[in-house]
Scaffold this motif. Structure first.
Motif, short mmCIF file in Angstrom:
data_model
loop_
_atom_site.label_atom_id
_atom_site.label_comp_id
_atom_site.label_asym_id
_atom_site.label_seq_id
_atom_site.Cartn_x
_atom_site.Cartn_y
_atom_site.Cartn_z
N GLY A 504 22.92 36.87 -19.96
CA GLY A 504 23.29 36.18 -21.04
C GLY A 504 22.42 36.53 -22.08
O GLY A 504 21.90 36.24 -22.67
N ILE A 505 23.28 37.70 -22.84
CA ILE A 505 22.26 38.39 -24.22
C ILE A 505 23.41 38.45 -24.63
O ILE A 505 24.34 39.74 -24.31
CB ILE A 505 21.48 39.05 -23.76
N PRO A 506 23.94 37.56 -26.17
CA PRO A 506 25.24 37.98 -26.95
C PRO A 506 25.59 38.65 -27.12
O PRO A 506 26.17 39.55 -27.73
CB PRO A 506 25.12 36.68 -27.91
N ASN A 507 24.43 40.01 -28.16
CA ASN A 507 24.63 41.05 -28.71
C ASN A 507 23.80 42.51 -27.84
O ASN A 507 21.90 41.71 -28.26
CB ASN A 507 23.69 40.96 -30.48
N LEU A 508 24.56 43.29 -27.32
CA LEU A 508 23.63 44.06 -26.45
C LEU A 508 23.84 45.08 -26.62
O LEU A 508 25.05 44.98 -26.80
CB LEU A 508 24.04 43.42 -24.86
N THR A 509 23.60 46.65 -27.46
CA THR A 509 23.54 47.50 -27.25
C THR A 509 22.78 48.42 -26.01
O THR A 509 21.60 48.75 -26.55
CB THR A 509 23.93 47.56 -28.93
N VAL A 510 23.86 48.92 -25.70
CA VAL A 510 23.30 50.71 -24.63
C VAL A 510 23.47 51.33 -25.47
O VAL A 510 24.77 52.27 -25.39
CB VAL A 510 23.34 50.64 -23.40
N GLU A 511 22.52 52.79 -25.37
CA GLU A 511 23.25 54.40 -26.07
C GLU A 511 22.51 55.04 -24.89
O GLU A 511 20.99 54.96 -24.43
CB GLU A 511 22.68 54.73 -26.98
N LEU A 512 22.73 56.36 -25.32
CA LEU A 512 22.79 57.54 -24.63
C LEU A 512 22.60 58.85 -25.31
O LEU A 512 23.14 59.41 -26.17
CB LEU A 512 23.05 57.41 -23.52
#
Lengths: 727, 157, 209
Positions: A504-512
């Motif tokens: 439950g993390i409201p701001n989450l970005t994953v990049e590759l």
């Protein structure tokens, strides 16, 4: 293989997916779906006309021998036993009394999760349970019908039990063997009713492995054990640099070596074909080869690390974006950041690779090997020989470990063996191409090297932002699996475990950042999860530490609404005695991770002795839904813990001046008995959806171990393996 | 080079290069494939056999050293009560996963139990560390050695 | 061969066998805090001056000797003196643990293909002859102490370093292992010189490399 998200959250329909697989690759990935059961009967080379062969998975001889034809490859995970249990549940047969043999290459044995004949992705049990139950039920109905006809009674007056059909009201009974011939003449039932879960008599009950005795006694035949009359052994001199080419060579000394039959040029190098392993090995040392190093000649792990760190500073392809992580980070009271690195990793199955090729006069061949992916190997060999796949027969063996290495969509060692056989065709003899340990560790197809750079923003004791960058090679790119697994430029295998993290993390970005390197890479038990879980769970530990909170409670808070993760987390914490302080000098770490539709939590106890890490105890809680054979779930968790510990503590593949630095088990360090911890496994009794097992126990071990070592020593390990970092 | 030796009680003569490891003579000449190849450098223990009662790594045992010796392999391990107890314990506890290393593990366990009928945890760990298991069955190997030892002690009473 | 077996049994029975030279290879053993010397820098042609024992000590501290004369229970391997892999332990008879006796892997000669070194009666020196961490004084005292050295006189010691095949192996250690800094003949000569000059122990505090 693994990791290929079975029926992933992609929007591609199965039809589209299959079309893209077939069209995009040139590989014919044959389909088993939609075939009526009767049609799925394949030619079983050893079966006799008098055998009862109700479907592709089962045959019963008039002597009463029940043989299960296993669609999944046995590489230690106990699937031969699992498949037998599922069939026997409905067949009414003691699974300890059946023989299980590997399936030939045939679409009938396609993995129901991938539509390709492959064992991987921890799919075997859940994807084939019902199919096996059906196979058993169909056979049972036909046997019952045969008995009823023999006795002149209605089928309702008969019941199948313990390998025989009994007359309910009388004392008459006929064994399955006695009924085999008659049963073959019975019509295949259209529909069969499967037993409900609450009524299971065999599924879920501890059942001894069908392969234990033969393996222990050395009778079981693995690929390397397979012998045929007149066979020769080949070993290949391969380029020490990935992507290099042969410049000059002299084979005169090798050719003159006693026992050598031929020294031939193959695409991967130079093959020495001889009367047995030893002359092939000794003569191979005499081959003088000079190589153009090519693109791989400058590979250097130190330089690669710099490259990865540089990449991590720049934005990558977005794999997931919830909220606004960058904004939230800049507003956060507290930020935490860390970078985690994992090396290339070799599978190193204990049985080295081998593949025997017997060329046939019709241009086809018989291949005797140990493969996790006949669905790729079969069409590949047929294509190389330029014949219809029906002319290529595969005899698969027990696998002396796989871990993904034998599931290569590019069929590397299989095709190489075919090349050797073709190049030495004039000898007119079967040729088995054999790898030794050095060949295995130098041979590529590693788990890629990865870097995970993560930043978190914390407000009021809660993680409000998570910005995660993954750097690494793509496994799926360039393979027939690319259309399935690479979506919008993101190889899901590179980011699985973090792009789908449920916290439950409201701001989450994953990049590759997908890096291109000449190093051939492949899925390694637990695939992407093997690195993302290490990074994610280690970083959660660092965040907990930064917040001054209990790492167990931090996970509990973030996983509200995810009962299966919470359940294993609580169970592991409880069984490990989390609420009590560990022994003096001992640190403790915790992790919880979902992979392959299975849920696992780990608590690890470790200390540092003379600068070396020492792992004392691993407590595992596992929820895989319905359990077929509980003792094998325990076994997989035990094995996964040690497998993962090897990569955590000691094993790696590194490069210097283009060459792999490791060569054998003295410098590719895997856990030995004196380092193996006590492992306790607790299975959650679960009515939830059935999931995977084989890989699920791997991902959480590394982070829990390093968190434990941190608690014990105050030193945080962010680069695997630990090796001498604590010295 | 002609070598006369005995394997599992049966006399054999082979004529091979003197540096040929016993492992390959067993596997290829005598077709006893229960003895496994894992490293070729005495690092993994998969090839463990007994020569004149001693556990040795057959991958690093040139056949010239086997002249006139008595070799026991996994195929002959059950001919004595210790070997039989080891094999039975391994089967009873379903130690195996892939199984490739297990014949070698059993040969080492039998050598241990011949020297020490009640090995404690430390002795088991120290004596079995030469045998690698990539599947990671170590917990069960420990249990199986304990079970075999217990059964042997009880059988001897 | 008979001689060889007598040596083995003597060392087993007396628990004081004297095996100068060693096995195969990890640094960081507790009690071994000596710096890692650069063996190749030693000038083999320079006549040795100073304390007669210094030349002997230099050889005894070479990895070929010291690796199998550990002060603990784990042999070392390699020129960098790594702990012997596989969790190899001394065992009750300085010959490894059951199932992992030294001769599970080590034969009476080096094996090049498997890269396993070997010599007759390959084994660890007894714990009483563990030399790691000793200065020249303590090393000399240990050598001479008949309660530690297998009840050997000085002449017995000279004979041992002159003829024991395991000692001789140190000068034929196989590929990838350096021999001691001086020839075997020079070593024997230095040993004899030390004995002839009274076999004195150097003053405490000196460690010769």
């Amino acid at each position: 293989m693994s990791g290929a998200k079975p029926q992933p959250a992609s929007k591609i329909s199965r039809r589209e997916m299959l079309e893209s697989l077939i069209g995009g690759s040139g590989l014919v990935l044959a389909l088993a779906y939609g075939r009526p059961l009767r049609a799925a009967v394949v030619k079983q080379s050893e079966s006799l006309a008098t055998d009862f062969v109700p479907n592709a998975f089962l045959r019963i001889s008039p002597a009463g021998e029940v043989t299960v034809i296993a669609k999944h490859d046995e590489m230690g995970q106990g699937i031969h036993t699992g498949l037998a249990i599922a069939i026997c549940e409905e067949l009414e047969q003691d699974p300890r009394q059946v023989t299980v043999i590997p399936a030939p290459a045939d679409p009938a044995y396609g993995n129901s999760a991938y539509q390709v004949q492959v064992t991987g992705g921890s799919t075997s049990s859940w994807s084939s349970l019902e199919q096996m139950q059906q196979a058993g039920a169909v056979a049972r109905e036909m046997l019952v019908a045969a008995a009823a006809a023999r006795w002149g009674v209605d089928t309702s007056a008969c019941e199948a039990r313990d390998g025989a059909v009994h007359e309910k009201s009388g004392s008459r009974q006929l064994s399955y063997g006695e009924l085999a011939v008659d049963a073959s003449r019975q019509p295949v039932p259209e529909d069969v009713v499967l037993r409900e879960r609450k009524d299971f008599r065999r599924i879920g009950k501890p059942t001894p492995r069908v392969d234990s005795a033969d393996k222990v006694r050395g009778i079981a035949k693995f690929s390397l054990d397979q012998r045929v009359p007149d066979m020769l052994t080949a070993m290949v001199v391969r380029c020490p640099f990935f992507g290099g080419t042969l410049k000059r060579y002299d084979v005169s000394r090798a050719e003159a070596f006693p026992g050598v039959k031929a020294v031939v040029r193959v695409p991967t190098g130079i093959a020495v074909v001889a009367e047995g392993y030893w002359p092939a090995f000794r003569a191979r040392e005499l081959v003088e080869a000079e190589w153009d190093a090519g693109a791989g000649g400058s590979l250097d792990t130190g330089e690669l690390r710099k490259l990865y760190h540089e990449k991590a500073k720049q934005p990558g392809m977005v794999a997931r974006n919830d909220g606004d992580a960058i904004q939230a980070l800049s507003n956060a009271e507290l930020t935490v950041e860390a970078t985690y690195e994992l090396p290339f990793q070799a599978h190193a199955p204990m049985e080295p690779l081998s593949c025997m090729v017997i060329l046939k006069e019709d241009g086809g061949a018989k291949i005797i090997t140990g493969s996790q992916m006949l669905g790729a190997d079969h069409p590949a060999v047929a294509a190389r020989l330029g014949v219809d796949p029906s002319r290529v027969e595969f005899q698969n063996s027990l696998l002396g470990g796989g871990f993904g290495r034998r599931a290569n969509p590019q069929s590397d060692f299989t095709i190489e063996a075919v090349e050797v056989a073709l190049a030495a065709k004039s000898l007119g003899r079967p040729i088995k191409t054999v790898w030794n340990r050095e060949d295995d560790l130098h041979g590529g197809w590693y788990r890629p090297m990865y870097l995970n750079a993560i930043k978190a923003g914390i407000d009021n004791g809660k993680i409000v932002a998570w910005h995660h960058r993954v750097v690494g090679q793509s496994i799926a790119k360039g393979t027939p699996f690319e259309p399935l697994m690479v979506q919008d430029g993101v190889d899901q295998l590179s980011v699985e475990g973090v792009a789908d993290m449920p916290h439950g993390i409201p701001n989450l970005t994953v990049e590759l950042h997908t890096i291109s390197l000449p190093v051939p890479v492949l899925w390694w038990r637990s695939v992407g999860h093997s690195h993302t879980a290490f990074a994610k769970e280690s970083f959660l530990d660092e965040c907990a530490h930064a917040m001054g909170k209990d790492p167990y409670q931090v996970r509990r808070e973030l996983l509200q609404g995810h009962p299966r993760l919470l359940r294993v987390l609580d169970l592991a914490a409880d069984k490990a005695g989390w609420s009590k302080a560990p022994a003096p000098g001992v640190g403790r770490g915790i992790s919880v991770h979902e992979s392959f539709k299975g849920f696992a939590a780990h608590v690890v106890e470790a200390s540092v002795e003379n600068g070396r890490p020492r792992v004392h105890r691993v407590v595992v809680a596992i929820d895989c839904g319905l359990v077929v054979n509980p003792d094998q779930v325990v076994s997989q968790m035990e094995g996964a813990a040690n497998f993962a510990l090897s990569a955590t503590l000691g094993s790696k593949i590194s490069f210097s001046q283009g060459r792999v630095e490791q060569s054998n088990f003295h410098d590719f360090s895997i856990v030995r008995m004196n380092e193996a911890p006590d492992i306790e496994v607790h299975i959650v009794a679960s009515d939830d959806e059935m999931g995977g097992i084989g890989e699920v126990g791997v991902p959480g071990v590394a982070s829990a171990t390093c968190s434990a070592l941190f608690e014990a020593s105050g030193r945080r390990i962010r680069r695997l393996p630990v090796e001498d970092q604590l010295a | 080079m002609k070598i006369d030796f005995t394997v599992n009680g049966k006399p054999h003569t082979v004529d091979v290069a003197p540096d040929t490891p016993l492992l390959w003579v067993l596997r290829e000449h005598l077709e006893l494939t229960g003895t496994k190849f894992g490293c070729g450098r005495a690092l993994c223990g998969a090839c463990t056999v007994h020569v004149d009662g001693q556990a040795v790594r057959s991958c690093a045992y040139p056949i010239e050293y086997a002249q006139a010796s008595q070799v026991q392999t996994i195929e002959g391990l059950e001919s004595d009560r210790i070997g039989e107890a080891v094999v039975n314990a391994w089967i009873d506890l379903d130690v195996v996963q892939c199984g490739w290393c297990q014949p070698g593990q059993c040969m080492s366990a039998a050598a241990l139990l011949k020297a020490n009928q009640s090995p404690d945890r430390e002795a088991v760990d120290a004596s079995m560390s030469g045998n690698l298991c990539r599947c990671g069955t170590y917990s069960r190997i420990r249990q199986a050695v304990d079970l075999a030892a217990k059964n042997l002690r009880e059988g001897a009473e | 061969m008979k001689t060889v077996f007598r040596v083995v049994s003597a060392s087993l029975v007396l628990g004081g066998g004297f095996t100068v030279l060693s096995c195969v290879a990890e640094s960081g053993d507790p009690g071994d805090d000596a710096p890692s010397p650069n063996w190749t820098s030693v000038d083999r042609d320079t006549p040795q001056v100073g304390d007669p024992f210094a030349t002997v000590a230099r050889v005894l501290r070479h990895p070929r000797c010291l690796n199998c004369h550990p002060s603990g229970d784990v042999p070392k391997v390699g020129d960098d003196r790594r702990l012997h892999a596989m969790g190899v332990r001394r065992g009750d008879h300085n010959f490894g643990m059951p199932a992992m006796h030294c001769n599970a892997c080590h034969r009476s000669a080096n094996q090049e293909a498997a890269q396993v070194p070997g010599a007759p009666h390959w084994q660890l020196a007894p714990r009483s002859m563990g030399w790691e961490g000793l200065d020249d004084h303590d090393l000399a005292e240990t050598l001479k102490d008949r309660s530690k050295n297998g009840d050997r006189s000085l002449e017995d010691l000279l004979h041992h370093v002159s003829e024991d095949p395991l000692v001789l192996w140190g000068w034929d250690p196989g590929v990838g292992r350096s021999p001691p800094p001086i020839s075997h003949a020079q070593f024997v000569k230095a040993f004899r010189h030390w004995i002839d000059s009274g076999a004195a122990s150097p003053a405490p505090g000196t460690t010769s490399y």
